[in-house]
Design a protein around this motif. Structure first.
Motif, PDB file in Angstrom:
ATOM      1  N   ASP A 139       0.834  -1.209   0.000  1.00  0.00           N
ATOM      2  CA  ASP A 139       0.000   0.000   0.000  1.00  0.00           C
ATOM      3  C   ASP A 139       0.868   1.258   0.000  1.00  0.00           C
ATOM      4  N   ILE A 174       2.232   1.701  -3.469  1.00  0.00           N
ATOM      5  CA  ILE A 174       1.167   2.230  -4.327  1.00  0.00           C
ATOM      6  C   ILE A 174       1.027   3.734  -4.102  1.00  0.00           C
ATOM      7  N   THR A 175       0.972   4.129  -2.848  1.00  0.00           N
ATOM      8  CA  THR A 175       0.831   5.554  -2.519  1.00  0.00           C
ATOM      9  C   THR A 175       2.008   6.351  -3.068  1.00  0.00           C
ATOM     10  N   GLN A 204       3.864   5.650  -5.703  1.00  0.00           N
ATOM     11  CA  GLN A 204       3.755   5.731  -7.160  1.00  0.00           C
ATOM     12  C   GLN A 204       2.650   6.710  -7.557  1.00  0.00           C
ATOM     13  N   VAL A 205       1.537   6.689  -6.835  1.00  0.00           N
ATOM     14  CA  VAL A 205       0.445   7.629  -7.096  1.00  0.00           C
ATOM     15  C   VAL A 205       0.936   9.061  -6.842  1.00  0.00           C
ATOM     16  N   TRP A 240       8.075  -4.950  -6.038  1.00  0.00           N
ATOM     17  CA  TRP A 240       6.626  -5.048  -6.159  1.00  0.00           C
ATOM     18  C   TRP A 240       6.239  -6.500  -6.473  1.00  0.00           C
ATOM     19  N   VAL A 293      -0.722  -2.726 -12.800  1.00  0.00           N
ATOM     20  CA  VAL A 293      -0.941  -1.750 -11.724  1.00  0.00           C
ATOM     21  C   VAL A 293      -0.230  -0.435 -12.035  1.00  0.00           C
ATOM     22  N   ILE A 322      -1.969   3.207 -12.632  1.00  0.00           N
ATOM     23  CA  ILE A 322      -1.598   4.416 -11.887  1.00  0.00           C
ATOM     24  C   ILE A 322      -1.150   5.519 -12.841  1.00  0.00           C
ATOM     25  N   ARG A 326      -5.357   4.831  -6.153  1.00  0.00           N
ATOM     26  CA  ARG A 326      -4.997   3.821  -5.147  1.00  0.00           C
ATOM     27  C   ARG A 326      -6.009   2.674  -5.152  1.00  0.00           C
ATOM     28  N   ALA A 375      -5.485   0.513  -8.221  1.00  0.00           N
ATOM     29  CA  ALA A 375      -4.284  -0.326  -8.076  1.00  0.00           C
ATOM     30  C   ALA A 375      -4.582  -1.532  -7.191  1.00  0.00           C
ATOM     31  N   ARG A 376      -5.249  -1.302  -6.080  1.00  0.00           N
ATOM     32  CA  ARG A 376      -5.597  -2.418  -5.188  1.00  0.00           C
ATOM     33  C   ARG A 376      -6.521  -3.416  -5.885  1.00  0.00           C
ATOM     34  N   LEU A 383      -4.611  -5.528  -8.262  1.00  0.00           N
ATOM     35  CA  LEU A 383      -3.806  -6.485  -7.500  1.00  0.00           C
ATOM     36  C   LEU A 383      -4.650  -7.600  -6.900  1.00  0.00           C
TER      37      LEU A 383
END
Length: 189
Positions: A85, A88-89, A91-92, A131, A154, A158, A178, A181-182, A185
């Motif tokens: 997570d 992901i944050t 990359q966002v 990742w 993913v 993003i 986010r 992406a989740r 995944l």
């Protein structure tokens, strides 16, 4: 004796990112980058050998920051899902906060000398490998090739708003990216 401005190199890189994002690598001259950075074009050569070297330095900085953030996350977050997570944050945040830079990287990496392009792609693969490892640990139902494919999907999700204006407020865009992406995944539940 003249003192060097320690921020000059950063100004050059920021000016190059902005100009190249707007006009493209081949349409931007060293003189334009210099003018945007507040120096003469020839002054750039005190810091960089060529226009491509400016782009290489810019991309090195981007990837090195992503790798550094990734390592910090892996060193400090023990829960695998929380670590993913956080990645992901990160990359966002990169895509939303540094949109122009992300656009330049996406569009212009192929304009670099082959050796630099290969070296940067290796760094990029190192970033993605963490990742893949986390996804593999969290999704035992996936083969390594499947985990790798999901990770690329993913990152693609993003980065999808890089080339169109969503019209969304940044806070809402971050939440949607986010969540997307989740979902890709398979970890949205």
């Amino acid at each position: 004796m003249r003192t060097r401005d320690p921020e000059r190199k950063s100004r050059i890189l920021a000016a190059a990112a902005d100009l190249v994002a707007r006009k493209g690598f081949h349409a931007v001259s060293i003189a334009e980058i210099g003018a945007a950075a507040g120096i003469t074009g020839s002054g750039i050569y005190r810091h960089f050998d060529s226009k491509s070297a400016v782009l290489v330095a810019l991309f090195d900085r981007v990837i090195d920051e992503l790798l550094s953030d990734e390592q910090r996350i892996l060193d400090t977050v023990s829960d695998l899902r929380s670590a993913l997570d956080a990645l992901i944050t990160g990359q966002v945040d990169f895509v939303v906060d540094d949109r122009r830079l992300a656009q330049v990287y996406y569009n212009e990496i192929n304009n670099l000398p082959e050796e630099d392009r290969r070296r940067l792609r290796r760094k990029q693969r190192l970033y993605l490998e963490e990742w893949v490892h986390l996804v593999g640990e969290l999704r035992a139902d996936l083969t390594d090739a499947e985990a790798r494919t999901v990770v690329h999907a993913v990152i693609g999700a993003i980065q999808s708003p890089l080339f169109h204006n969503t019209g969304l407020p940044e806070a809402r865009l971050r939440v949607l990216l986010r969540d997307a992406a989740r979902a890709v995944l398979g970890l949205d539940g």
